[in-house]
Motif scaffolding. Structure first.
Motif, short mmCIF file in Angstrom:
data_model
loop_
_atom_site.label_atom_id
_atom_site.label_comp_id
_atom_site.label_asym_id
_atom_site.label_seq_id
_atom_site.Cartn_x
_atom_site.Cartn_y
_atom_site.Cartn_z
N ARG A 41 8.89 7.04 -14.14
CA ARG A 41 8.22 6.45 -15.31
C ARG A 41 6.63 5.86 -14.99
N PRO A 42 5.85 6.53 -15.80
CA PRO A 42 4.67 5.77 -15.71
C PRO A 42 4.12 4.68 -15.49
N LEU A 43 3.18 4.08 -14.56
CA LEU A 43 2.88 2.74 -14.53
C LEU A 43 1.61 2.45 -15.51
N SER A 44 1.54 1.41 -15.96
CA SER A 44 0.26 1.27 -16.86
C SER A 44 -0.82 0.76 -15.62
N LEU A 45 -2.11 0.61 -16.23
CA LEU A 45 -3.30 0.53 -15.28
C LEU A 45 -2.83 -0.93 -14.51
N ALA A 46 -2.49 -1.87 -15.50
CA ALA A 46 -2.07 -3.31 -14.68
C ALA A 46 -1.06 -2.96 -13.58
N GLU A 47 0.18 -2.27 -14.14
CA GLU A 47 1.02 -2.15 -13.16
C GLU A 47 0.78 -1.28 -11.93
N ARG A 48 -0.22 -0.48 -11.85
CA ARG A 48 -0.76 0.45 -10.80
C ARG A 48 -1.44 -0.74 -9.99
N LEU A 49 -2.47 -1.29 -10.53
CA LEU A 49 -3.17 -2.32 -9.67
C LEU A 49 -2.50 -3.39 -8.96
N ALA A 50 -1.47 -3.89 -9.62
CA ALA A 50 -0.49 -4.93 -9.15
C ALA A 50 0.30 -4.24 -7.98
N GLU A 51 0.53 -2.99 -8.13
CA GLU A 51 1.20 -2.29 -7.04
C GLU A 51 0.55 -2.14 -5.84
N LEU A 52 -0.70 -1.77 -5.90
CA LEU A 52 -1.60 -1.55 -4.90
C LEU A 52 -2.20 -2.82 -4.21
N ALA A 53 -2.19 -3.98 -5.06
CA ALA A 53 -2.59 -5.21 -4.55
C ALA A 53 -1.56 -6.19 -3.91
N GLY A 54 -0.15 -5.60 -4.24
CA GLY A 54 1.15 -6.57 -3.75
C GLY A 54 1.60 -5.82 -2.37
N GLY A 55 2.97 -6.18 -2.38
CA GLY A 55 3.55 -6.08 -1.28
C GLY A 55 3.51 -4.49 -0.79
N ALA A 56 3.57 -3.62 -1.49
CA ALA A 56 3.33 -2.00 -1.16
C ALA A 56 2.30 -1.66 -0.58
N GLY A 57 1.04 -2.33 -1.05
CA GLY A 57 -0.33 -1.84 -0.85
C GLY A 57 -0.37 -2.65 0.63
N ARG A 58 -0.18 -4.05 0.82
CA ARG A 58 -0.19 -4.90 1.99
C ARG A 58 0.68 -4.34 3.30
N ALA A 59 1.64 -3.74 2.73
CA ALA A 59 2.50 -3.04 4.00
C ALA A 59 1.83 -1.50 4.58
N ALA A 60 0.96 -1.07 3.65
CA ALA A 60 0.25 0.20 3.91
C ALA A 60 -1.01 -0.18 4.63
N TYR A 61 -1.40 -1.09 4.46
CA TYR A 61 -2.91 -1.21 4.94
C TYR A 61 -3.46 -2.74 4.87
N ASP A 62 -4.35 -3.18 5.90
CA ASP A 62 -5.06 -4.54 5.76
C ASP A 62 -6.00 -4.67 4.49
N LEU A 63 -5.52 -5.11 3.45
CA LEU A 63 -6.33 -5.59 2.27
C LEU A 63 -7.17 -6.66 2.44
N ASP A 64 -7.24 -7.36 3.44
CA ASP A 64 -8.40 -8.60 3.81
C ASP A 64 -9.53 -7.91 4.15
N GLY A 65 -9.60 -6.72 4.79
CA GLY A 65 -10.66 -5.76 5.36
C GLY A 65 -11.73 -5.43 4.05
N ARG A 66 -12.89 -4.90 4.58
CA ARG A 66 -13.75 -4.43 3.50
C ARG A 66 -13.41 -3.36 2.89
#
Length: 386
Positions: A41-66
């Motif tokens: 199922r394709p994600l909307s822009l909002a869903e993709r941004l939420a995925e990257l900013a959410g748990g999946a993104g934070r598990a993959a990389y430190d999002l608090d860095g620059r």
């Protein structure tokens, strides 16, 4: 191609309807479908941004860095991850696979002093890159075989022109996502080495070949002098690719990446989504490949259909039916819109007269489908088609 039957499906019974398969309509049908057999199922822009900013993104990389700047930070971390996964000395991130392929072939031509590349006529640079390797770099290709498979060791050894690079697309998508056996692959590589040629793997979909070969990614990559892998094919990333190999070669590739306009200021969305895909999808690929065989058997039971290859070698394969592509596309969307079940992606006319084909991609949503589920939905699809 396997699973050929006497055609009980009458192509003449398909209504001649005009194509109404717009990108927006297909997107809406995919988004609205409760169950999908092929693809995700394709994600909307909002869903993709939420995925990257959410748990999946934070598990993959430190999002608090620059954010990254010209390839450092998260981009460099992704390059290190790919080199580790493939067992190579280094890797370089590229915005597109097309750029990565052109740079790889160019670098090897400079190193070998030979501008002739042996590849398949269905290889990606021949079919999908608008002849960039000839137009931009002045390279030329020779085809060891025209058969819908990778070349054999004998064909490579007997090639009548002295090529400097052998490029192998693993799997060969436009022939049906086909792969050689492991012994065949190693023999082909040895045949190229015997001709003093280097070997480059177009491994856009290399990630899912481990089950077929029965080897790890480093064992597969070790056969080649360089390897290209994609992040949006299979792994579901936003975009991007990597070119991996010896450190000296990768340094040269990075120099050409800059010249080709690939030294982007920031690329963190693509890099982060690639890391998410490596974490989430890579461990699931063996299950996808195994279930693709189940899906192929169920689809291939329809008289008049064809599955190519007869037994899928990755989690993707071609499926052919004796109807016009426009009618098949329309029915695919109608079934999704009216029943919530979407079996297929887009259909196109096949090289075989009277047939159309679609590419089946078995991913996470398909794991929920049993053979009976497929039989029921496919029966409904054919009734709607008629």
């Amino acid at each position: 191609m396997a699973n050929e039957h006497s055609t009980e499906l009458d192509p003449a019974a398909a209504p001649a309807e005009p194509a109404r398969d717009s990108a927006d309509r297909r997107y809406a049908a995919q988004r609205g479908a409760e169950r999908m057999l092929s693809g995700v199922r394709p994600l909307s822009l909002a869903e993709r941004l939420a995925e990257l900013a959410g748990g999946a993104g934070r598990a993959a990389y430190d999002l608090d860095g620059r954010p990254d700047v010209y390839g450092d930070g998260i981009v460099a971390a992704l390059e290190e991850r790919v080199a580790e996964l493939l067992g190579t000395e280094a890797a370089a991130f590229f915005a597109t696979g097309t750029m990565a392929q052109q740079v790889a072939l160019r670098c090897w031509a400079e190193r070998t002093g030979n501008t002739l590349v042996a590849m398949h006529p269905l290889a990606h640079p021949e079919v999908h890159e608008r002849q960039a390797f000839t137009q931009l770099t002045g390279l030329r290709s020779v085809w060891p075989t025209r058969e819908p498979r990778l070349p054999s060791a004998e064909e490579v050894a007997d090639c009548d022109e002295p090529f400097g690079t052998l490029m192998l697309e693993l799997p060969l998508r436009d022939a049906g996502f086909v792969l050689p056996g492991w012994d065949e692959l190693t023999a082909v590589v040895e045949a190229a080495r015997d001709r003093d040629a280097v070997v480059h793997f177009d491994g856009a979909r290399l990630w899912e070949t481990t089950a077929h070969f029965g080897r790890t990614l480093p064992e597969i990559a070790e056969l080649a002098d360089s390897v290209y892998v994609s992040f949006y094919k299979t792994l579901g990333g936003v975009s991007g690719a990597a070119l991996a190999g010896p450190a000296e070669f990768v340094a040269q590739a990075k120099a050409w990446r800059h010249r080709y306009g690939g030294q982007l200021f920031q690329q963190w969305p693509a890099a982060l989504s690639a890391l998410v895909g490596l974490d989430r999808e890579l461990p699931r690929l063996d299950a996808y490949v195994a279930h693709a065989k189940v899906v192929a058997r169920a689809l291939g039971a329809v008289p008049g259909s064809r599955v190519n290859p007869g037994v899928p070698q990755t989690h993707q394969f071609q499926y052919l039916l004796p109807y016009a592509a426009d009618s098949l596309n329309e029915t695919t969307l109608r079934q999704a819109e009216e029943t919530g079940r979407m079996l297929f992606g887009g259909w196109r006319a096949a090289p075989v007269p009277g047939l159309s084909f679609t590419e089946i991609t078995v991913a996470s949503p398909a794991l929920e489908w049993t053979p009976q589920d497929i039989e029921d939905a496919l029966g409904q699809f054919l009734k709607m088609l008629r």
